[in-house]
Design a protein around this motif. Structure first.
Motif, short mmCIF file in Angstrom:
data_model
loop_
_atom_site.label_atom_id
_atom_site.label_comp_id
_atom_site.label_asym_id
_atom_site.label_seq_id
_atom_site.Cartn_x
_atom_site.Cartn_y
_atom_site.Cartn_z
N GLY A 50 -5.03 2.48 0.27
CA GLY A 50 -5.77 3.68 -0.09
C GLY A 50 -6.26 3.62 -1.51
N VAL A 51 -7.45 4.14 -1.73
CA VAL A 51 -8.03 4.19 -3.07
C VAL A 51 -7.50 5.45 -3.76
CG1 VAL A 51 -10.15 4.33 -4.43
CG2 VAL A 51 -10.09 2.97 -2.30
N GLY A 52 -6.60 5.26 -4.72
CA GLY A 52 -5.99 6.40 -5.38
C GLY A 52 -5.03 7.12 -4.46
N ALA A 53 -4.64 8.32 -4.86
CA ALA A 53 -3.59 9.05 -4.15
C ALA A 53 -4.11 9.95 -3.05
CB ALA A 53 -2.78 9.87 -5.15
N THR A 54 -5.41 9.95 -2.76
CA THR A 54 -5.98 10.91 -1.81
C THR A 54 -6.46 10.28 -0.52
OG1 THR A 54 -8.17 10.74 -2.85
CG2 THR A 54 -6.68 12.44 -3.69
N ARG A 73 -0.55 0.18 2.59
CA ARG A 73 -0.13 0.73 1.31
C ARG A 73 -0.95 1.93 0.86
NH1 ARG A 73 0.62 -2.79 -4.33
NH2 ARG A 73 2.66 -1.97 -4.80
N ASN A 74 -0.26 2.88 0.23
CA ASN A 74 -0.91 3.94 -0.54
C ASN A 74 -1.74 4.89 0.32
OD1 ASN A 74 -0.80 4.69 -3.35
ND2 ASN A 74 -3.03 4.48 -3.40
N LEU A 75 -1.27 5.16 1.54
CA LEU A 75 -1.97 6.07 2.43
C LEU A 75 -1.08 7.23 2.85
CD1 LEU A 75 -3.86 3.75 4.94
CD2 LEU A 75 -4.89 5.38 3.35
N THR A 76 -1.70 8.37 3.11
CA THR A 76 -1.06 9.45 3.82
C THR A 76 -1.46 9.35 5.28
OG1 THR A 76 -0.97 10.93 1.92
CG2 THR A 76 -0.94 11.96 4.10
#
Length: 413
Positions: A185-189, A209-212
Motif C-alpha cells: 500500500g502507498v502510505g497508510a490509506t 504489506r501495508n494494506l487495510t
C-alpha cells in the motif's frame, strides 16, 4: 539473538465501538473455510541489517525496491555488507528501494518503527533464498481491481503499489497472487475493501504489506457459515511475508495458512473485531515453519492463532486483548515457542495438545483458564538456531504496538 530496546510510550487507547457478543465457543478444527486478510507488499525494507546495525540471519535479500539504480539494498551499518537490492549491493547505505520503502536506514521508519523482515520467511528452503517479493521486477502503481488482478497474477516479478481504496467486485473476491510479487500500500490509506488475496499451491516469494483489508462481513453470520469470504488464504504456499497490515470485519477467516504453507512470517499487523482471526493447519503433515511476531489481536473470539500440526511455530511480542474463546493454541503435533507476549483480558491464554509449548517472559492480565507450558527451555527448537530476531521486553509491547502496528505512512511511497 539480538535485543533492540525501544523507548516506552504512554499507552492511549480509544475504546472500540464493536463489542463481541459471541460468548465462548469451542475451538474449531481445520478443514472448514479458509483465508486471511492479507496486507500489501514490501518495498525497500530489508532482511539484511537489523535496527542495531547487525546483519540479520536472513543474509542478503532485500524486500522490494526497483531493479534500476537507486533500488539499492538496505542493511546494517557501513561495517556490514548489507543486502543486495534491486541495483548494486550497498555497503550499509540502506535507504528506500525504487518504490520508496523504509526509513532513513532501511530498517526503521522516522518514528523508529521496525520495517525489517525477521523469522522463517527470511530462511532459505524449498529452493527459495529467503523472501524478497518482486524485487527483481518492474514497479507499477494500481488504482483499480483490473490492474491489481493483472499484475498480481502475472508470471513476471512485480512490485505492485496499491494507491487508495480498491473495492472488490463481486463482494468477497480473492485475487490470485502468483510467485515473486510484492503488493504494498502507498502510505497508510491503501485499502482492499470487500475482498482479499489467494496464494495457491507452489506460490512462493510473496510479500503482502501495508494494506487495510476488510468489509466482507455478512450481517447475521457471525460464524462465517454462509460464505467463504477471506482476507488472505494460503494453500501450500511458501516464503510469504505479511507485514504492517490491518484486518477487520472479514466474512470468514482473516488469515488462513493452510495445507503445509511454510516459511511464513506475519508481523506488525492488527487483527480486530471478528470471530475467526488466524487459522493454521488443514493438514495431517507436521512440516510447516512460521513466525508470528509483534501483532495486535484485539476484540476477537477464536483462532488467535489456532496452530495445527506445525513443526516449528515461533510467536513473540504479540498483544492479545479482549479474546473471548481462546488465545494461542498449539494444536495437534505443533511445537510452539511463545515469548514475551501480553495477554490482556484473554480466556485460555495458551495451551497445547501432543507437541510442545515453551512459554517464557509473558505478561498475563485479567486472564482465566489455561496457561499451559511444557517448560521454559527450548525443548524442541531454539528459534535463534534458525534466524536472528529482535525480542522486546514484554512490558514494552503494548506501547510499541500502539505506535507501530498496522499500515505505516512511509511505506510504499
Amino acid at each position: 539473538m539480538k535485543h533492540d530496546l525501544f523507548a516506552s510510550f504512554l499507552l492511549a487507547l480509544s475504546p472500540l465501538g464493536l463489542a463481541l457478543a459471541c460468548g465462548t465457543s469451542e475451538p474449531d478444527g481445520p478443514g472448514g473455510i479458509d483465508s486471511l486478510a492479507g496486507g500489501s507488499g514490501s518495498t525497500g525494507a530489508t532482511t539484511g541489517g537489523a535496527a542495531s546495525g547487525e546483519s540479520s540471519a536472513a543474509g542478503s535479500s532485500v524486500t522490494g525496491g526497483d531493479p534500476s539504480p537507486g533500488g539499492t539494498g538496505g542493511g546494517g551499518s557501513a561495517s556490514t555488507s548489507g543486502g543486495a537490492g534491486g541495483g548494486e549491493p550497498s555497503a550499509g547505505s540502506g535507504g528506500a528501494g525504487g518504490d520508496g520503502a523504509g526509513g532513513a536506514d532501511g530498517a526503521v521508519d522516522s518514528e523508529g518503527c521496525p520495517l525489517t523482515l525477521e523469522g522463517f520467511a527470511s530462511v532459505s528452503g524449498e529452493g527459495q533464498d529467503g523472501t524478497h517479493g518482486g524485487r527483481d521486477g518492474e514497479t507499477v502503481t494500481v488504482t483499480t481491481q483490473a490492474d491489481l488482478e493483472k499484475y498480481a497474477g502475472a508470471s513476471e516479478p512485480y512490485v505492485i503499489r496499491v494507491q487508495g481504496k480498491i473495492t472488490m467486485s463481486p463482494r468477497g473476491k480473492e485475487i490470485s497472487v502468483a510467485s515473486d510479487k510484492t503488493i504494498v500500500g502507498v502510505g497508510a490509506t491503501a485499502e482492499i475493501s470487500q475482498g482479499g488475496f489467494f496464494l495457491g499451491s507452489g506460490v512462493h516469494n510473496v510479500i503482502l504489506r501495508n494494506l487495510t483489508i476488510g468489509d466482507t462481513f455478512v450481517e447475521g453470520d457471525w460464524e462465517g457459515k454462509t460464505q467463504d469470504f477471506d482476507g488472505v488464504q494460503m494453500d501450500t504456499a511458501h516464503h510469504v511475508w505479511i507485514d504492517h497490515c490491518r484486518f477487520h470485519h472479514i466474512g470468514d477467516g482473516m488469515i488462513d495458512s493452510r495445507k503445509d504453507t511454510s516459511y511464513l512470517t506475519v508481523s506488525w499487523s492488527i487483527l480486530s473485531d471478528h470471530n475467526k482471526a488466524f487459522g493454521i493447519g488443514w493438514t495431517e503433515n507436521i512440516t510447516a515453519q512460521m513466525t508470528i511476531h509483534h501483532n495486535w489481536f484485539r476484540d476477537l473470539n477464536q483462532r488467535n492463532p489456532s496452530t495445527d500440526n506445525v513443526l516449528r511455530a515461533h510467536l513473540y511480542n504479540n498483544w492479545l486483548q479482549r479474546i473471548s474463546s481462546y488465545g494461542n493454541y498449539a494444536r495437534g503435533g505443533t511445537n510452539m515457542v511463545l515469548e514475551n507476549s501480553v495477554f490482556d483480558t484473554v480466556n485460555r491464554p495458551h495451551y497445547y495438545d501432543d507437541g510442545t509449548l515453551v512459554a517464557a517472559g509473558n505478561i498475563y492480565r485479567s486472564t482465566s483458564g489455561d496457561k499451559e507450558s511444557s517448560g521454559s527451555t527450548y525443548s524442541f527448537f531454539d528459534p535463534s538456531d534458525f534466524y536472528e530476531y529482535s525480542l522486546d521486553p514484554a512490558d514494552q509491547v503494548e506501547a510499541l504496538l500502539t505506535r507501530c502496528a498496522g499500515p505505516r505512512p512511509e511505506l510504499g511511497l
